[in-house]
Motif scaffolding. Structure first.
Motif, PDB file in Angstrom:
ATOM      1  N   ALA A   7      29.226 -22.470 -27.768  1.00 31.77           N
ATOM      2  CA  ALA A   7      28.490 -22.887 -28.855  1.00 31.77           C
ATOM      3  C   ALA A   7      26.727 -22.333 -28.660  1.00 31.77           C
ATOM      4  O   ALA A   7      26.081 -21.778 -29.527  1.00 31.77           O
ATOM      5  CB  ALA A   7      28.284 -24.068 -29.083  1.00 31.77           C
ATOM      6  N   ARG A   8      26.633 -22.347 -27.450  1.00 26.25           N
ATOM      7  CA  ARG A   8      25.292 -21.830 -26.904  1.00 26.25           C
ATOM      8  C   ARG A   8      25.227 -20.292 -27.068  1.00 26.25           C
ATOM      9  O   ARG A   8      24.299 -19.876 -27.548  1.00 26.25           O
ATOM     10  CB  ARG A   8      24.879 -22.171 -25.428  1.00 26.25           C
ATOM     11  N   LYS A   9      26.250 -19.617 -26.556  1.00 24.85           N
ATOM     12  CA  LYS A   9      26.375 -18.205 -26.807  1.00 24.85           C
ATOM     13  C   LYS A   9      26.212 -17.713 -28.177  1.00 24.85           C
ATOM     14  O   LYS A   9      25.383 -16.782 -28.788  1.00 24.85           O
ATOM     15  CB  LYS A   9      27.516 -17.641 -26.203  1.00 24.85           C
ATOM     16  N   LEU A  10      26.926 -18.654 -29.197  1.00 24.14           N
ATOM     17  CA  LEU A  10      26.991 -18.350 -30.669  1.00 24.14           C
ATOM     18  C   LEU A  10      25.630 -18.437 -31.139  1.00 24.14           C
ATOM     19  O   LEU A  10      25.202 -17.515 -31.873  1.00 24.14           O
ATOM     20  CB  LEU A  10      27.976 -19.195 -31.353  1.00 24.14           C
ATOM     21  N   MET A  11      24.751 -19.594 -30.939  1.00 21.28           N
ATOM     22  CA  MET A  11      23.233 -19.542 -31.197  1.00 21.28           C
ATOM     23  C   MET A  11      22.529 -18.796 -30.676  1.00 21.28           C
ATOM     24  O   MET A  11      21.780 -17.843 -31.502  1.00 21.28           O
ATOM     25  CB  MET A  11      22.841 -21.155 -30.701  1.00 21.28           C
ATOM     26  N   GLU A  12      22.477 -17.985 -29.381  1.00 20.69           N
ATOM     27  CA  GLU A  12      21.840 -16.856 -29.045  1.00 20.69           C
ATOM     28  C   GLU A  12      22.087 -15.626 -29.726  1.00 20.69           C
ATOM     29  O   GLU A  12      21.234 -14.961 -30.172  1.00 20.69           O
ATOM     30  CB  GLU A  12      21.877 -16.907 -27.238  1.00 20.69           C
ATOM     31  N   ASP A  13      23.342 -15.326 -30.110  1.00 21.35           N
ATOM     32  CA  ASP A  13      23.643 -14.139 -30.530  1.00 21.35           C
ATOM     33  C   ASP A  13      23.364 -14.101 -32.169  1.00 21.35           C
ATOM     34  O   ASP A  13      22.823 -13.250 -32.485  1.00 21.35           O
ATOM     35  CB  ASP A  13      25.021 -14.006 -30.619  1.00 21.35           C
ATOM     36  N   THR A  14      23.338 -15.298 -32.751  1.00 17.47           N
ATOM     37  CA  THR A  14      22.950 -15.705 -33.954  1.00 17.47           C
ATOM     38  C   THR A  14      21.105 -15.105 -34.214  1.00 17.47           C
ATOM     39  O   THR A  14      20.841 -14.279 -35.141  1.00 17.47           O
ATOM     40  CB  THR A  14      23.337 -17.012 -34.536  1.00 17.47           C
ATOM     41  N   ILE A  15      20.781 -15.795 -33.322  1.00 17.52           N
ATOM     42  CA  ILE A  15      19.082 -15.449 -33.510  1.00 17.52           C
ATOM     43  C   ILE A  15      18.815 -14.153 -32.813  1.00 17.52           C
ATOM     44  O   ILE A  15      17.943 -13.567 -33.457  1.00 17.52           O
ATOM     45  CB  ILE A  15      18.452 -16.539 -32.379  1.00 17.52           C
ATOM     46  N   THR A  16      19.352 -13.580 -31.921  1.00 19.01           N
ATOM     47  CA  THR A  16      19.100 -12.157 -31.587  1.00 19.01           C
ATOM     48  C   THR A  16      19.281 -11.288 -32.512  1.00 19.01           C
ATOM     49  O   THR A  16      18.710 -10.300 -32.940  1.00 19.01           O
ATOM     50  CB  THR A  16      19.877 -11.935 -30.330  1.00 19.01           C
ATOM     51  N   ALA A  17      20.489 -11.537 -33.592  1.00 17.09           N
ATOM     52  CA  ALA A  17      20.742 -10.748 -34.483  1.00 17.09           C
ATOM     53  C   ALA A  17      19.826 -10.632 -35.778  1.00 17.09           C
ATOM     54  O   ALA A  17      19.704  -9.744 -36.612  1.00 17.09           O
ATOM     55  CB  ALA A  17      22.296 -10.728 -35.093  1.00 17.09           C
ATOM     56  N   LEU A  18      18.843 -11.722 -36.035  1.00 12.41           N
ATOM     57  CA  LEU A  18      18.101 -11.677 -37.039  1.00 12.41           C
ATOM     58  C   LEU A  18      17.268 -10.506 -36.954  1.00 12.41           C
ATOM     59  O   LEU A  18      16.627 -10.080 -35.790  1.00 12.41           O
ATOM     60  CB  LEU A  18      17.288 -13.163 -36.892  1.00 12.41           C
ATOM     61  N   PRO A  19      16.754  -9.935 -38.059  1.00 13.21           N
ATOM     62  CA  PRO A  19      15.930  -8.615 -38.157  1.00 13.21           C
ATOM     63  C   PRO A  19      14.596  -8.954 -37.783  1.00 13.21           C
ATOM     64  O   PRO A  19      13.744  -7.949 -37.481  1.00 13.21           O
ATOM     65  CB  PRO A  19      15.971  -8.201 -39.577  1.00 13.21           C
ATOM     66  N   TYR A  20      14.320 -10.116 -37.833  1.00 15.50           N
ATOM     67  CA  TYR A  20      12.684 -10.432 -37.508  1.00 15.50           C
ATOM     68  C   TYR A  20      12.191 -10.982 -36.157  1.00 15.50           C
ATOM     69  O   TYR A  20      11.043 -11.057 -35.999  1.00 15.50           O
ATOM     70  CB  TYR A  20      11.980 -11.252 -38.595  1.00 15.50           C
ATOM     71  N   THR A  21      13.238 -11.290 -35.158  1.00 14.04           N
ATOM     72  CA  THR A  21      12.950 -11.783 -34.167  1.00 14.04           C
ATOM     73  C   THR A  21      12.697 -10.343 -33.204  1.00 14.04           C
ATOM     74  O   THR A  21      13.388  -9.488 -33.491  1.00 14.04           O
ATOM     75  CB  THR A  21      14.144 -12.420 -33.553  1.00 14.04           C
ATOM     76  N   ILE A  22      12.030 -10.655 -32.063  1.00 15.77           N
ATOM     77  CA  ILE A  22      11.531  -9.428 -31.148  1.00 15.77           C
ATOM     78  C   ILE A  22      12.316  -9.670 -29.936  1.00 15.77           C
ATOM     79  O   ILE A  22      12.733 -10.748 -29.761  1.00 15.77           O
ATOM     80  CB  ILE A  22       9.850  -9.484 -31.057  1.00 15.77           C
TER      81      ILE A  22
END
Length: 453
Positions: free
Chosen positions: A308-323
């Motif tokens: 679950a933690r890895k899934l959340m990290e991948d989801t946030i990283t894939a967002l186009p507006y996060t650096i």
């Protein structure tokens, strides 16, 4: 036979006891000294009278003063204008050579005209001296005004004060100092021409005492003024910066000589005294372009927490507006009766992305991803049952265990596409701030060229 008697008398004198005073260790008192010779007149009485008469004739303030001298003793009669004149005359007569003593019989005059005449004469004399002093006084006054006027003209110039000062407020302070220095210089020049520079110390001492009293009376105002100077020199914020000062959050409109003006997101003006701004904690959200958002989300405790933690990290990283730097970080914040609570963070560039919209979209995307992959978000709804109340239904004997809410059907979930998270359109607020700052009656101490803290 005579020799035998003489020897016997000597022996008796030798063996006789000493006097009582000698036995007690006392010394007999010395013989009284003869009286000092009295002061005797060495100058003829007529000569003394002539000298005293000459002294009286040379002084003003005496009327019908008679002088009698007998054996050096001078007797004075008549009237004097006041007690000080009598004392002065007696002192002069006593100092005259040949005078043995002075018998004073002079009385203080009670004639009104006689007592007013000297005062009128003194006033006329002072008026005459003042009239004679007027040319020099005029020259001294003209010199003082010329020096002070030169300082006023110099202070009115825009340069070099605006070049030396970081903002208009400090430039005005420089001008006030120049005016004060030249005014004091003019006073010194004028007093020097009048040969009265000793008055300057009295003047400065009185001014210091008055300034100290005023300083205690307006302590808060002075503290605000000093804080305004310090804030205008080292500016912790700029116009349109989003700041939080002493719990108040908003956009900076201006910095005045007394207060800092903020515009809240509700459209209200917030006026904070500069003394408070200088001493309190200031949070500037605009100074650093990179900013972090954070939210918390829970999953059931029996889930695969690592996945679950890895899934959340991948989801946030894939967002186009996060650096990428700083990167995404997810960790387990807490375990409670509802499940595991995750803290999710990500970074954005707030010059192009709205923090609030980015955080909202990140929450939506993480929730959808968690539910699509079979993780259940705990239901935190609590049911309250009241027992013992009249009319309440009795509790059932057997209570079934609470039913877990199954995850929603993945096909029924909305499409996983990030929404628009561009920076919030603050053009209306910025236009309002620009109009406020353009008003000439509200000068601003914030200057783009000033050093920033």
């Amino acid at each position: 036979m005579r020799r035998v008697r003489l020897i016997a008398l000597c022996l008796i004198a030798t063996l006789a006891p000493p006097p009582l005073t000698a036995q007690l260790g006392q010394v007999p008192p010395p013989a009284a000294a003869p009286d000092a010779p009295a002061k005797v007149a060495t100058v003829p009485d007529e000569t003394i009278r002539e000298r005293v008469r000459a002294i009286i004739d040379g002084l003003d303030g005496y009327r019908d003063v008679g002088v009698t001298v007998r054996a050096g003793i001078v007797t004075l009669t008549g009237h004097a204008i006041d007690r000080a004149a009598i004392t002065r005359l007696v002192g002069l007569v006593e100092a005259t050579e040949g005078v043995v003593a002075v018998e004073n019989r002079i009385e203080e005059s009670t004639d009104i005209a006689e007592r007013l005449d000297p005062a009128i004469e003194r006033a006329q004399d002072r008026l005459a001296k003042t009239i004679a002093f007027l040319p020099l006084l005029g020259i001294a006054l003209a010199a003082a005004v010329a020096v002070a006027f030169a300082g006023v003209l110099l202070a009115r110039l825009r340069q070099p004060w605006e070049r030396l000062a970081p903002n208009a407020f400090i430039a005005d302070i420089y001008r006030q100092i120049v005016r004060l220095v030249f005014i004091l210089g003019g006073i010194v020049v004028g007093l020097d021409l009048l040969n009265a520079t000793a008055l300057l110390g009295t003047f400065l001492g009185a001014a210091g005492l008055v300034g100290l009293a005023i300083g205690f009376a307006v302590k808060d105002t002075v503290e605000n003024f000093i804080a305004s100077v310090m804030l205008s020199i080292r500016q912790p914020f700029a116009p349109n910066d989003v700041v939080e000062i002493d719990g108040d959050e908003g956009k900076v409109i201006r910095l005045t000589s007394r207060a800092t003006i903020l515009l809240s997101y509700d459209g209200n003006h917030i006026r904070i005294p500069n003394a408070t701004v200088f001493k309190t904690r200031i949070v500037n959200y605009t100074r650093n372009p990179q900013r972090r958002f954070l939210f918390k989300i829970g999953v059931e405790a029996d889930s695969d927490l690592a996945r679950a933690r890895k899934l959340m990290e991948d989801t946030i990283t894939a967002l186009p507006y996060t650096i990428d730097v700083p990167g995404v970080l997810v960790w387990i914040e807490d375990l409670n009766e509802t499940g595991a609570v995750f803290a999710v963070t990500g970074w954005i560039d707030q010059r192009h992305t709205s923090l609030l919209r980015a955080r909202g979209e990140a929450i939506r995307m993480v929730k959808n991803a968690v539910e699509r992959h079979g993780f259940a978000i705990p239901d935190t709804t609590y049911r309250i049952r009241l027992e013992g109340m009249t009319g309440a239904a009795p509790p059932p004997e057997d209570k079934a265990p609470p039913r877990k809410v199954p995850p929603p059907d993945a096909a029924a979930l909305p499409e996983d596409v990030p929404g628009d998270v561009k920076s919030v359109d603050d053009s209306a607020l910025e236009r309002f701030i620009t109009e406020e700052r353009a008003r000439p009656e509200t000068p601003d101490l914030l200057h783009p060229a000033a050093p920033k803290e």
